[in-house]
Design an enzyme around this catalytic site. Sequence first.
Site, PDB file in Angstrom:
ATOM      1  N   ASP A  13       0.826  -1.209   0.000  1.00 16.59           N
ATOM      2  CA  ASP A  13       0.000   0.000   0.000  1.00 16.59           C
ATOM      3  C   ASP A  13       0.860   1.259   0.000  1.00 16.59           C
ATOM      4  O   ASP A  13       0.528   2.248  -0.663  1.00 16.59           O
ATOM      5  CB  ASP A  13      -0.923   0.014   1.210  1.00 16.59           C
ATOM      6  CG  ASP A  13      -1.996  -1.051   1.142  1.00 16.59           C
ATOM      7  OD1 ASP A  13      -1.965  -1.870   0.208  1.00 16.59           O
ATOM      8  OD2 ASP A  13      -2.862  -1.073   2.030  1.00 16.59           O
ATOM      9  N   SER A 127      -8.710  -2.451   9.352  1.00 18.44           N
ATOM     10  CA  SER A 127      -8.755  -3.700   8.573  1.00 18.44           C
ATOM     11  C   SER A 127     -10.072  -4.430   8.764  1.00 18.44           C
ATOM     12  O   SER A 127     -10.676  -4.398   9.847  1.00 18.44           O
ATOM     13  CB  SER A 127      -7.603  -4.611   9.025  1.00 18.44           C
ATOM     14  OG  SER A 127      -7.748  -5.917   8.512  1.00 18.44           O
ATOM     15  N   GLU A 129     -10.213  -7.441   9.153  1.00 18.76           N
ATOM     16  CA  GLU A 129      -9.957  -8.485  10.150  1.00 18.76           C
ATOM     17  C   GLU A 129     -10.527  -8.094  11.511  1.00 18.76           C
ATOM     18  O   GLU A 129     -10.677  -8.940  12.395  1.00 18.76           O
ATOM     19  CB  GLU A 129      -8.459  -8.748  10.262  1.00 18.76           C
ATOM     20  CG  GLU A 129      -7.859  -9.483   9.071  1.00 18.76           C
ATOM     21  CD  GLU A 129      -8.218 -10.959   9.035  1.00 18.76           C
ATOM     22  OE1 GLU A 129      -8.474 -11.537  10.110  1.00 18.76           O
ATOM     23  OE2 GLU A 129      -8.245 -11.536   7.937  1.00 18.76           O
ATOM     24  N   TYR A 151      -3.596  -9.953  15.450  1.00 16.06           N
ATOM     25  CA  TYR A 151      -3.563  -8.858  14.472  1.00 16.06           C
ATOM     26  C   TYR A 151      -4.884  -8.094  14.492  1.00 16.06           C
ATOM     27  O   TYR A 151      -4.912  -6.858  14.543  1.00 16.06           O
ATOM     28  CB  TYR A 151      -3.292  -9.418  13.078  1.00 16.06           C
ATOM     29  CG  TYR A 151      -3.457  -8.411  11.974  1.00 16.06           C
ATOM     30  CD1 TYR A 151      -2.455  -7.483  11.699  1.00 16.06           C
ATOM     31  CD2 TYR A 151      -4.611  -8.384  11.191  1.00 16.06           C
ATOM     32  CE1 TYR A 151      -2.597  -6.549  10.684  1.00 16.06           C
ATOM     33  CE2 TYR A 151      -4.759  -7.454  10.168  1.00 16.06           C
ATOM     34  CZ  TYR A 151      -3.757  -6.543   9.922  1.00 16.06           C
ATOM     35  OH  TYR A 151      -3.909  -5.623   8.922  1.00 16.06           O
TER      36      TYR A 151
END
Length: 326
Positions: A13, A127, A129, A151
């Site tokens: 990114d 994210s 996630e 994470y």
Amino acid sequence: MPTALITGITGQDGLYLAELLLSKGYDVHGVIRGQNNPKLDLVRELLPDVRLHNGDLTDMSSLIRALRDSDPDEVYNLGAVSFVAYSWENAPLTTDVTAKGVLNILEAVRLHTGDRPEAIRFYQASSSEMFGKVQEVPQHERTLLWPRSPYGVSKVFGHYMTINYRESYGMHASSGILFNHESPRRGPEFVTRKISEAVARIKLGLQNELVLGNLDAERDWGFAGDYVEAMWLMLQQPRGDDYVIATGETHSIRDFLDEAFGHIGIDDWTPYVRQDPRFMRPAEVDHLIGDASKAREVLGWKPKVSFRELVAMMVDADLAATQQGW
């Protein structure tokens, strides 16, 4: 000429974002960790116009120096320990960088701006996630967060800390809740790049088998080059906010294998793929699909590259790179 500072500039990114900002006339600065960073030469080759500053998200004093030396209008915090599988192996490091690192850069920005908190516009890379054990489908900005990995937990901390600094100090701080986004620059440890590299090598007769974990996990995959544009658009708004960035389409690992092998003329990939429990997550995130309607309506953003085009792009790039390496 606006000035931007990017942490995590050596990642997928960071590279795409730096290219985008340079094309828009920005003076771009990047924070890079360590004098002997293995990706330093790559950044200098791809981005010769970017000025680099030695710094670390775990060291606030280095971030304060980078802010002082670059004096940015915009800060993009893309730095993280970003490989989900590794976060189980080293949860403390993941927490120090991916969670507490966000606090460090936010506090450094706050100290740098003093009584002008709006002087720097801040972007935090959140994210999908964070949704983890999803509580509704599709997921949007108000969906309950239920992370399923160290994470994901770390990203939730950074996400809420960004909101807290926005609400407490009046900072122009935005979080982009980005769903999975890939490219030829994706690290080889990620499953999509693992597949595209293996498919290229199988096509060229250099590999016979691809070993993977859960083939039924589903993700919302987009192109990283599209997603960094959304980051920039967030910081052009009159106030900070949070946005889901996604394609709104979900595909399984099996779908990715279908497209990747199909691109090289192999319709049945089952003889080449073997599952191994070692590559299974302790707690899987099964069905991520994002609702990016807010980004469409407020930012005017939508993805340009389709899933099929993304997979083909990655396989073609790995074919070219592998042939060049012969």
